[in-house]
Enzyme design. Structure first.
Site, short mmCIF file in Angstrom:
data_model
loop_
_atom_site.label_atom_id
_atom_site.label_comp_id
_atom_site.label_asym_id
_atom_site.label_seq_id
_atom_site.Cartn_x
_atom_site.Cartn_y
_atom_site.Cartn_z
N CYS A 75 0.24 2.71 6.29
CA CYS A 75 0.57 1.34 6.69
C CYS A 75 0.54 0.45 5.45
O CYS A 75 -0.17 0.73 4.48
CB CYS A 75 -0.43 0.84 7.73
N HIS A 89 -9.63 2.27 -1.57
CA HIS A 89 -8.18 2.06 -1.42
C HIS A 89 -7.65 1.08 -2.46
O HIS A 89 -7.46 -0.10 -2.17
CB HIS A 89 -7.90 1.55 0.00
N CYS A 115 0.81 -1.22 0.00
CA CYS A 115 0.00 0.00 0.00
C CYS A 115 0.84 1.27 0.00
O CYS A 115 0.31 2.36 -0.21
CB CYS A 115 -0.93 0.00 1.21
#
Length: 434
Positions: free
Chosen positions: A411, A382, A92
Site C-alpha cells: 500500500c 519501514h 511506499c
C-alpha cells in the site's frame, strides 16, 4: 513484428539495517544510505567497476539537493560511472515500482541489467519556512548590494521565522496515514487484539530469521549497525496491549505505536537481469519477476486510503490466470497491522469484491501460515521507498530455497497500491515442461 518477451531474473538484493528515525542513522543522508545499499549489491555480486544498464529508485522525503538521487548514489558507489541513474518516487511503492519498470525493459530487450533501489530518512527531513519568508531569502540572493539585502527584511514578522515541520499527512484530506488506517479499521471492524497479535507474530518471525542466520546475506552493515533496531525479540502481547492508541485518543482507537510501523531510516537494493546477463556473469537466478500491477483508488471519495492493493492484486490475478490461493508465500507490507487485516477481510467479503473488484465471488482467504513468514515491516521498520526492494530480495531468497510462487502487495500514500508476482526457477521449468 512481435518480439518474444524474455524472463526477468531476480539475482538478489541487500539492505542496510533499518533504524528508528533520530537514532543510529541520525547523521546520515539519503544519499549516504542509498550508496551503502548499492555498494552492498556491488560487493555481494562482484560488480566493482562494472556497468549496470540502469539504477532506478528514490526517496520519499527528500531535499531539493536530491534532484537526481539515484544518479548521485551511483557516482558515490563502486559501480562504473557510465551507469545511469533515474530517480522515481511512488511513495511506499517506490522501489517495487522501480523494479517493475526496469523489468519491463529487460523483458523487451532494451536493457540487460538493472538495480532497483530505495532510501528514506526522516532524521534528515527538510525544514521548510513559510512561503513569505522563503521569498525573502530568494530576493536576498538576487540583491546586488548589502543595503538591498537589508531592505528585503523590512516588515519582517517573527511568525515568518517559524519553520514548518515535516508532515506525513495526505494533502487532500489533512489526515495522517495512521488516521486514515484507523478509519479503515473501524469500517472493517478490525479488533485491537487481532492487530496486536499480527505485530507480535511479525517480531517473533523476524527475530527467528536473524537467529537462524537467514538474514546474514540480506543485511550489510552501515555506520557500525548490524541489525534492525526496531526489532523486539522479547515482545509480549501484554506489553502491546498496554500501549495507548496513537491516532485516535477515544476508546474507539485501535492503532498504537506497537501495531504500526515507526518512522524509520534505511535503504535497500535489488539486482535484476536477463538470463543471458546472469549466465555471462556466473550469477545464479533466485527467482523470476513475472507480473506487476499498480492502481489507485478514490480515497478522497470514501475508499480506504490503503485499500488500493486489494484492487491491484485482483487485476494481477486476472492477468496471470491465477487465484488468490495459488501462492506459496504472501508478502503483504505491514504499514499497519490493521491494513493487512483489512486487506485480508476485503478479499473474503462478497459485497466488496463485487462492488469494488467487479467479481462475482470473493477472492477468498489465504493460508496465514504462508504470510510474511520471516517477519515484515512491523518488525523491521519501514523506510518508505526502501520497503519494496527489501521485500523483493527477501521473497526471491525464500523461493530459491523452497520453490513455488510468491505474491507481493504494497500500500502507498495517495491511495495507491503496487503488487507483483515472483516465481522460483524450478516452478517455471515444471510448468513449461507440463
Amino acid at each position: 513484428m512481435t518480439r518474444e518477451l524474455r524472463r526477468v531474473a531476480v539475482i538478489g538484493g541487500v539492505r542496510i539495517p533499518f533504524c528508528r528515525s533520530n537514532t543510529l542513522y541520525a547523521d546520515l543522508s539519503n544519499l549516504e544510505m542509498m550508496a551503502a545499499a548499492l555498494n552492498g549489491v556491488v560487493d555481494r555480486f562482484g560488480l566493482k567497476g562494472q556497468h549496470i544498464d540502469e539504477v532506478v529508485g528514490g526517496a520519499v522525503v527528500t531535499h531539493s539537493r536530491d534532484f537526481n538521487l539515484a544518479r548521485e548514489a551511483v557516482l558515490s558507489s563502486k559501480l562504473a560511472p557510465s551507469t545511469p541513474g533515474v530517480t522515481l518516487i511512488q511513495a511506499c511503492g517506490t522501489s517495487l515500482q522501480s523494479a517493475l519498470m526496469s523489468a519491463g525493459k529487460i523483458a523487451t530487450g532494451e536493457i540487460e541489467s538493472a538495480i532497483a533501489v530505495g532510501s528514506d530518512t526522516t532524521s534528515d527531513a527538510p525544514i521548510v519556512f513559510s512561503k513569505k519568508f522563503s521569498k525573502r531569502l530568494v530576493q536576498v540572493g538576487q540583491s546586488k548590494t548589502a543595503l538591498d539585502k537589508i531592505r528585503v527584511f523590512k516588515g519582517l514578522s517573527p511568525s515568518e521565522l517559524a519553520p514548518q515541520p515535516p508532515a506525513v499527512s495526505e494533502p487532500r484530506t489533512g489526515l495522517s496515514m495512521g488516521q486514515h488506517c484507523e478509519l479503515m479499521a473501524q469500517e472493517w471492524k478490525i479488533p485491537r487484539a487481532a492487530q496486536d497479535e499480527l505485530a507480535f507474530e511479525s517480531h517473533k518471525k523476524g527475530a527467528a530469521a536473524y537467529d537462524e542466520g537467514y538474514m546474514d546475506d540480506l543485511i550489510v552493515p552501515c555506520a557500525g549497525v548490524y541489525r534492525d533496531n526496531n526489532l523486539r525479540p522479547d515482545i509480549s502481547l501484554d506489553k502491546l496491549a498496554s500501549l495507548k492508541p496513537a491516532f485516535e485518543k477515544s476508546e474507539r482507537g485501535t492503532l498504537t505505536a506497537g501495531n504500526s510501523t515507526p518512522m524509520t531510516d534505511g535503504a535497500s537494493a535489488v539486482l535484476l537481469a536477463s538470463e543471458e546477463w546472469a549466465k555471462a556473469h556466473n550469477l545464479p537466478v533466485l527467482a523470476y519477476l513475472t507480473y506487476g500491477q499498480h492502481i489507485a483508488n478514490n480515497f478522497v471519495g470514501g475508499d480506504g486510503l490503503l485499500m488500493a492493493p486489494t484492487i491491484a492484486v485482483s487485476k494481477l490475478l486476472d492477468r496471470a490466470g491465477l487465484t488468490l490461493q495459488d501462492f506459496d508465500f504472501y508478502e503483504i507490507h505491514e504499514a499497519f497491522a490493521a491494513q493487512v487485516l483489512c486487506t485480508l477481510k476485503a478479499w473474503e467479503d462478497a459485497d466488496y469484491c463485487k462492488r469494488v473488484l467487479g467479481k462475482d465471488a470473493p477472492l477468498g482467504s489465504i493460508d496465514r501460515a504462508k504470510l510474511n513468514v520471516k517477519g515484515s515491516s512491523l518488525a523491521f521498520g519501514h523506510p518508505f521507498a526502501a520497503t519494496g526492494a527489501r521485500i523483493v530480495a527477501n521473497l526471491a531468497k525464500l523461493l530459491s530455497t523452497n520453490g513455488g510462487r510468491g505474491l507481493i502487495s504494497i500500500c502507498t500514500a495517495g491511495g495507491m497500491g503496487v503488487a507483483a508476482i515472483l516465481e522460483a526457477p524450478k516452478s517455471i521449468e515444471a510448468r513449461v515442461a507440463a
